[in-house]
Design a protein around this motif. Structure first.
Motif, mmCIF file in Angstrom:
data_model
loop_
_atom_site.group_PDB
_atom_site.id
_atom_site.type_symbol
_atom_site.label_atom_id
_atom_site.label_comp_id
_atom_site.label_asym_id
_atom_site.label_seq_id
_atom_site.Cartn_x
_atom_site.Cartn_y
_atom_site.Cartn_z
ATOM 1 N N MET A 6 0.847 -1.170 0.000
ATOM 2 C CA MET A 6 0.000 0.000 0.000
ATOM 3 C C MET A 6 0.894 1.235 0.000
ATOM 4 S SD MET A 6 -2.663 1.290 2.965
ATOM 5 C CE MET A 6 -4.067 0.403 2.371
ATOM 6 N N ARG A 7 0.553 2.204 -0.817
ATOM 7 C CA ARG A 7 1.282 3.470 -0.861
ATOM 8 C C ARG A 7 0.717 4.379 0.230
ATOM 9 N NH1 ARG A 7 4.570 6.522 -4.745
ATOM 10 N NH2 ARG A 7 5.273 4.408 -5.110
ATOM 11 N N VAL A 8 1.597 4.862 1.097
ATOM 12 C CA VAL A 8 1.197 5.816 2.133
ATOM 13 C C VAL A 8 2.057 7.062 1.994
ATOM 14 C CG1 VAL A 8 0.401 4.049 3.745
ATOM 15 C CG2 VAL A 8 2.720 4.918 3.928
ATOM 16 N N TYR A 9 1.512 8.167 2.459
ATOM 17 C CA TYR A 9 2.179 9.465 2.388
ATOM 18 C C TYR A 9 2.369 9.976 3.809
ATOM 19 C CZ TYR A 9 0.931 8.920 -2.446
ATOM 20 O OH TYR A 9 0.801 8.413 -3.714
ATOM 21 N N LEU A 10 3.633 10.187 4.162
ATOM 22 C CA LEU A 10 3.996 10.599 5.514
ATOM 23 C C LEU A 10 4.323 12.088 5.534
ATOM 24 C CD1 LEU A 10 6.366 7.608 5.785
ATOM 25 C CD2 LEU A 10 4.502 7.941 7.395
ATOM 26 N N PRO A 11 3.568 12.891 6.286
ATOM 27 C CA PRO A 11 3.918 14.305 6.391
ATOM 28 C C PRO A 11 5.185 14.465 7.223
ATOM 29 C CG PRO A 11 2.073 13.800 7.829
ATOM 30 C CD PRO A 11 2.380 12.549 7.051
ATOM 31 N N SER A 12 5.990 15.445 6.861
ATOM 32 C CA SER A 12 7.245 15.647 7.567
ATOM 33 C C SER A 12 7.664 17.101 7.454
ATOM 34 C CB SER A 12 8.317 14.716 6.986
ATOM 35 O OG SER A 12 9.458 14.685 7.811
ATOM 36 N N THR A 13 8.855 17.378 7.964
ATOM 37 C CA THR A 13 9.511 18.674 7.848
ATOM 38 C C THR A 13 10.953 18.393 7.458
ATOM 39 O OG1 THR A 13 10.241 18.700 10.141
ATOM 40 C CG2 THR A 13 8.059 19.676 9.678
ATOM 41 N N LEU A 14 11.682 19.407 7.052
ATOM 42 C CA LEU A 14 13.083 19.175 6.699
ATOM 43 C C LEU A 14 13.906 18.683 7.893
ATOM 44 C CD1 LEU A 14 13.807 22.003 4.114
ATOM 45 C CD2 LEU A 14 13.721 19.545 3.702
ATOM 46 N N PRO A 15 13.764 19.261 9.109
ATOM 47 C CA PRO A 15 14.525 18.700 10.238
ATOM 48 C C PRO A 15 14.151 17.247 10.550
ATOM 49 C CG PRO A 15 13.796 20.915 10.775
ATOM 50 C CD PRO A 15 13.108 20.522 9.491
ATOM 51 N N ALA A 16 12.881 16.911 10.441
ATOM 52 C CA ALA A 16 12.466 15.523 10.691
ATOM 53 C C ALA A 16 13.011 14.600 9.604
ATOM 54 C CB ALA A 16 10.945 15.429 10.772
ATOM 55 N N LEU A 17 13.056 15.078 8.358
ATOM 56 C CA LEU A 17 13.636 14.287 7.277
ATOM 57 C C LEU A 17 15.122 14.057 7.533
ATOM 58 C CD1 LEU A 17 13.706 12.869 4.549
ATOM 59 C CD2 LEU A 17 13.833 15.132 3.468
ATOM 60 N N ALA A 18 15.831 15.092 7.969
ATOM 61 C CA ALA A 18 17.259 14.937 8.278
ATOM 62 C C ALA A 18 17.453 13.895 9.372
ATOM 63 C CB ALA A 18 17.860 16.275 8.691
ATOM 64 N N ALA A 19 16.603 13.922 10.385
ATOM 65 C CA ALA A 19 16.691 12.933 11.469
ATOM 66 C C ALA A 19 16.406 11.529 10.944
ATOM 67 C CB ALA A 19 15.727 13.290 12.594
ATOM 68 N N ALA A 20 15.418 11.397 10.068
ATOM 69 C CA ALA A 20 15.093 10.084 9.503
ATOM 70 C C ALA A 20 16.260 9.547 8.671
ATOM 71 C CB ALA A 20 13.833 10.174 8.639
ATOM 72 N N LEU A 21 16.882 10.414 7.905
ATOM 73 C CA LEU A 21 18.034 9.975 7.110
ATOM 74 C C LEU A 21 19.175 9.531 8.018
ATOM 75 C CD1 LEU A 21 17.995 12.693 4.298
ATOM 76 C CD2 LEU A 21 17.336 10.283 4.085
ATOM 77 N N ALA A 22 19.381 10.221 9.127
ATOM 78 C CA ALA A 22 20.441 9.851 10.070
ATOM 79 C C ALA A 22 20.103 8.563 10.816
ATOM 80 C CB ALA A 22 20.677 10.990 11.068
ATOM 81 N N ASP A 23 18.811 8.386 11.162
ATOM 82 C CA ASP A 23 18.380 7.220 11.945
ATOM 83 C C ASP A 23 18.108 5.982 11.091
ATOM 84 O OD1 ASP A 23 18.471 8.934 14.116
ATOM 85 O OD2 ASP A 23 16.289 9.195 14.221
ATOM 86 N N GLY A 24 17.915 6.175 9.799
ATOM 87 C CA GLY A 24 17.596 5.055 8.919
ATOM 88 C C GLY A 24 16.129 4.667 8.941
ATOM 89 N N GLU A 25 15.287 5.480 9.582
ATOM 90 C CA GLU A 25 13.854 5.187 9.641
ATOM 91 C C GLU A 25 13.079 6.450 9.972
ATOM 92 O OE1 GLU A 25 13.620 2.196 12.705
ATOM 93 O OE2 GLU A 25 13.503 3.696 14.297
ATOM 94 N N VAL A 26 11.798 6.424 9.620
ATOM 95 C CA VAL A 26 10.885 7.507 9.946
ATOM 96 C C VAL A 26 10.130 7.090 11.195
ATOM 97 C CG1 VAL A 26 8.950 8.916 9.159
ATOM 98 C CG2 VAL A 26 10.656 8.109 7.502
ATOM 99 N N GLY A 27 10.186 7.905 12.205
ATOM 100 C CA GLY A 27 9.519 7.636 13.473
ATOM 101 C C GLY A 27 9.461 8.925 14.247
ATOM 102 N N PRO A 28 9.157 8.931 15.492
ATOM 103 C CA PRO A 28 8.714 7.814 16.323
ATOM 104 C C PRO A 28 7.247 7.477 16.070
ATOM 105 C CG PRO A 28 8.691 9.816 17.632
ATOM 106 C CD PRO A 28 9.216 10.190 16.260
ATOM 107 N N VAL A 29 6.859 6.328 16.563
ATOM 108 C CA VAL A 29 5.483 5.869 16.409
ATOM 109 C C VAL A 29 4.651 6.333 17.600
ATOM 110 C CG1 VAL A 29 6.088 3.912 14.979
ATOM 111 C CG2 VAL A 29 6.067 3.627 17.439
#
Length: 170
Positions: free
Chosen positions: A1-24
C-alpha cells in the motif's frame, strides 16, 4: 500500500540519520475506503494525489509546531505491506478535510520502504510562511484565511528520488 507521511526538513534529516521515519505512532495518508467513497469518480492516480495533498496539509501543521524549521512542506511516499497500516473509519469528524485519507502506522518506517520524497521549492517559502500565519484564523473559521492556506497548497511539491534526499541538506 502506498502511504504518504507528512514531515519537515529537520524531521527528514533525522530520519536519514536514523535510517527510519519515526517515532510511532505515525499519522500517514493513503487511499482509504472513505477517500474512495468521497472521490468516487477519481482513478487511482487522482486518489493518490488527494492523499498526498492531505499529507502536505498535515506537513503544514507540523511546520506550525516547529517554528525553527524551514518553511517547506515535506511528504515522504512509502510502499508498505497492508498489515503495517491501520485504518479506522470514523464518524463525521473523521470525514473532515484530509481525515478521510488518514491512517496510522504502529511501527517506524525503514528508509528502504520510502519510494520518493516531495518537498516545496524554496520559492514557495513566502506562501508557506503566510499559510502558517493564517492557520489560527483558519481554525477559527475565517474563510479569507483559508484562501491564504490554499495559496500555499497551490505550489506543487517537487519530486525527489530517495537517493537525492540527502542533497537537500548540502
Amino acid at each position: 500500500m502506498r502511504v504518504y507521511l507528512p514531515s519537515t526538513l529537520p524531521a527528514l534529516a533525522a530520519a536519514l540519520a536514523d535510517g527510519e521515519v519515526g517515532p510511532v505512532p505515525l499519522a500517514a495518508y493513503a487511499v482509504t475506503p472513505a477517500l474512495r467513497e468521497w472521490y468516487s469518480d477519481g482513478d487511482l492516480e487522482e486518489l493518490e494525489y488527494a492523499a498526498m495533498a492531505a499529507a502536505a496539509r498535515a506537513s503544514l501543521r507540523l511546520l506550525a509546531e516547529a517554528p525553527d524549521a524551514p518553511p517547506r512542506r515535506v511528504v515522504l511516499a512509502a510502499e508498505l505491506p497492508d498489515e503495517m497500516v491501520s485504518y479506522e473509519p470514523g464518524d463525521a469528524a473523521m470525514a473532515a478535510e484530509g481525515e478521510r485519507a488518514l491512517v496510522r502506522l504502529g511501527v517506524p518506517v525503514p528508509l528502504e520502504k520510502i519510494a520518493s520524497g516531495h518537498v516545496d521549492d524554496v520559492v514557495a517559502s513566502p506562501a508557506v510562511r503566510a499559510a502558517l500565519a493564517a492557520l489560527p484564523a483558519v481554525d477559527a473559521g475565517d474563510e479569507d484565511a483559508r484562501f491564504v492556506v490554499d495559496g500555499a497548497e497551490g505550489n506543487e511539491l517537487m519530486w525527489y528520488a530517495v537517493q537525492e534526499l540527502p542533497y537537500l541538506f548540502t
